[in-house]
Scaffold this active site. Structure first.
Site, PDB file in Angstrom:
ATOM      1  N   CYS A  87       1.013  -1.621  -0.073  1.00 52.19           N
ATOM      2  CA  CYS A  87       0.097  -0.608  -0.213  1.00 52.19           C
ATOM      3  C   CYS A  87       0.844   1.077  -0.474  1.00 52.19           C
ATOM      4  O   CYS A  87      -0.048   2.630  -0.972  1.00 52.19           O
ATOM      5  CB  CYS A  87      -1.046   0.213   0.766  1.00 52.19           C
ATOM      6  SG  CYS A  87      -0.090  -0.119   2.829  1.00 52.19           S
ATOM      7  N   HIS A 139       5.467 -17.816  10.868  1.00 55.41           N
ATOM      8  CA  HIS A 139       3.992 -17.473  10.105  1.00 55.41           C
ATOM      9  C   HIS A 139       4.170 -15.929   9.737  1.00 55.41           C
ATOM     10  O   HIS A 139       4.313 -15.262  10.685  1.00 55.41           O
ATOM     11  CB  HIS A 139       3.289 -18.265  11.464  1.00 55.41           C
ATOM     12  CG  HIS A 139       3.716 -19.607  11.519  1.00 55.41           C
ATOM     13  ND1 HIS A 139       2.513 -19.798  12.944  1.00 55.41           N
ATOM     14  CD2 HIS A 139       3.806 -20.444  11.218  1.00 55.41           C
ATOM     15  CE1 HIS A 139       2.988 -21.093  12.423  1.00 55.41           C
ATOM     16  NE2 HIS A 139       3.623 -21.304  11.723  1.00 55.41           N
TER      17      HIS A 139
END
Length: 208
Positions: A16, A201
């Site tokens: 973004c 993760h």
């Protein structure tokens, strides 16, 4: 009819910051891959400036890392992109209502604006009226002799303060997350980073 400052939403795809910069600089929300390459080239070309202490990782490692589309940008990348485009970048933080100005003191003649909610960057633009199409957006503003950009500055701050009042931000020090892989609960950005480094993760969901 009075012009208004609007928030142009950029997709949440880990790029973004780069796509928000692409939009305010060039009206293009798909510049992330190119701008990541620009940053890597700048950093690689000046290892004396962009040291491991400055980047948080070795220069060559950073250059590979920043070109990964899943990695986020921040202050280092905004300062490089400000220099690349030769324009100031004002980044408004909703939680603190602070404005961080990149490229300050470089005598640039123009400024663009972003808004940040703790996790995500969107673009700010001047629109001729509510609901006007994006092609009418003005995203580049001339800097005046007093180093302001005129009325658009206070309109932007009002939008940021309104978002703050509505708590439209993520408190990254205290927000609660769940790991999407192993479902463990975590609090704050530091715990999330530590968990990611320990397990590999990186799929987190915010929950309240």
């Amino acid at each position: 009819m009075d012009e208004i400052v609007v928030r142009r939403v950029i997709p949440s795809d880990n790029s973004c910051l780069f796509n928000a910069v692409g939009y305010v600089m060039e009206h293009d929300k798909t510049k992330a891959p190119y701008l990541r390459q620009v940053i890597a080239a700048v950093v690689a070309s000046d290892p004396g400036k962009y040291t491991e202490a400055f980047l948080g990782k070795p220069n060559n490692e950073y250059c590979a890392w920043i070109q990964d589309p899943d990695k986020w940008g921040g202050a280092i990348e905004l300062s490089i992109l400000s220099e690349y485009y030769g324009r100031e970048i004002a980044a408004y933080d909703i939680q603190s209502t602070r404005c961080d100005l990149y490229g300050q003191g470089k005598s640039y003649q123009e400024r663009v604006m972003l808004i940040y909610d703790g996790l995500h960057y969107d673009a700010l633009a001047m629109s001729p009226f509510e609901g006007a199409p994006e092609e009418f957006d003005q995203t580049v503003f001339s800097i005046r002799s007093d180093r302001s950009i005129g009325p658009v500055e206070s309109l932007s701050l009002n939008l940021v303060k309104d978002a703050h009042r509505k708590r439209s931000y993520t408190d990254t020090a205290n927000f609660t997350l769940r790991c999407g892989v192993c479902q463990v609960g975590l609090t704050g950005q530091k715990e999330a980073i530590a968990h990611a480094q320990a397990t590999g993760h990186v799929n987190f969901q915010e929950y309240r």
